[in-house]
Design a protein around this motif. Structure first.
Motif, short mmCIF file in Angstrom:
data_model
loop_
_atom_site.label_atom_id
_atom_site.label_comp_id
_atom_site.label_asym_id
_atom_site.label_seq_id
_atom_site.Cartn_x
_atom_site.Cartn_y
_atom_site.Cartn_z
N LEU A 38 82.62 -47.07 -81.82
CA LEU A 38 81.67 -45.95 -81.81
C LEU A 38 82.40 -44.80 -81.18
N VAL A 39 83.22 -45.16 -80.02
CA VAL A 39 84.08 -43.92 -79.46
C VAL A 39 84.82 -43.05 -80.41
N ALA A 40 85.60 -43.88 -81.24
CA ALA A 40 86.56 -43.12 -82.27
C ALA A 40 85.46 -42.44 -83.18
N ILE A 41 84.36 -42.94 -83.65
CA ILE A 41 83.32 -41.78 -84.76
C ILE A 41 82.99 -40.74 -83.74
N ASP A 42 82.74 -40.92 -82.44
CA ASP A 42 82.17 -40.07 -81.62
C ASP A 42 83.26 -38.55 -81.66
N LEU A 43 84.48 -39.04 -81.25
CA LEU A 43 85.58 -37.99 -81.19
C LEU A 43 85.81 -37.34 -82.56
N PHE A 44 85.52 -38.26 -83.81
CA PHE A 44 85.79 -37.44 -84.92
C PHE A 44 84.80 -36.55 -85.03
N CYS A 45 83.53 -36.82 -84.75
CA CYS A 45 82.39 -35.98 -84.98
C CYS A 45 82.61 -34.72 -84.08
N CYS A 46 82.92 -34.94 -82.74
CA CYS A 46 83.50 -33.92 -81.82
C CYS A 46 84.22 -32.68 -82.31
N PHE A 47 85.47 -33.18 -82.75
CA PHE A 47 86.57 -32.28 -83.44
C PHE A 47 86.18 -31.71 -84.47
N PHE A 48 85.64 -32.58 -85.51
CA PHE A 48 85.35 -31.96 -87.02
C PHE A 48 83.99 -31.43 -87.36
N ASN A 49 82.99 -31.80 -86.52
CA ASN A 49 81.60 -31.45 -86.91
C ASN A 49 80.87 -30.69 -85.60
N SER A 50 81.49 -30.68 -84.53
CA SER A 50 81.22 -30.15 -83.39
C SER A 50 79.73 -30.50 -82.95
N CYS A 51 79.75 -31.97 -82.94
CA CYS A 51 78.36 -32.66 -82.66
C CYS A 51 78.93 -33.95 -81.95
N GLY A 52 77.84 -34.82 -81.22
CA GLY A 52 78.28 -35.81 -80.60
C GLY A 52 78.43 -35.65 -79.13
N LEU A 53 78.63 -37.09 -78.48
CA LEU A 53 78.03 -37.03 -77.11
C LEU A 53 79.40 -36.30 -76.44
#
Length: 95
Positions: A38-53
């Motif tokens: 879950l942390v890996a997915i959230d970091l991916f979303c943070c850097f590439f999609n500008s979303c997530g926790l």
């Protein structure tokens, strides 16, 4: 004279310890793996999609960079944090 009685240590079969993990250990491993994914997915979303926790926390704590532009707000491309920031700026401009 005194006599000391010493009890012999119980013998434990090494195979019984080696062959199985307890249910608590298995549950801990499963939970740890799920959290790492879950942390890996959230970091991916943070850097590439500008979303997530992580993105929301970085926006709230660090100020969030440039923010949304008017055309991003109209097209629906702005994130929720940017929309709130843009709305506050427009309210302050009207005062």
């Amino acid at each position: 004279t005194r006599a000391f009685i010493v009890k012999q240590a119980p013998t434990v079969d090494p195979k019984a310890i080696k062959d199985s993990l307890s249910s608590g250990a298995i549950a801990g491993i499963v939970i740890a793996v799920i959290l790492i994914v879950l942390v890996a997915i959230d970091l991916f979303c943070c850097f590439f999609n500008s979303c997530g926790l992580f993105f929301c926390c970085s926006q709230a704590l660090c100020g969030g960079g440039s923010g949304a532009k008017k055309e991003d707000y109209a097209d629906g491309k702005a994130t929720e944090m940017e929309k709130k920031k843009l709305a506050k700026e427009s309210d302050n401009a009207n005062v």
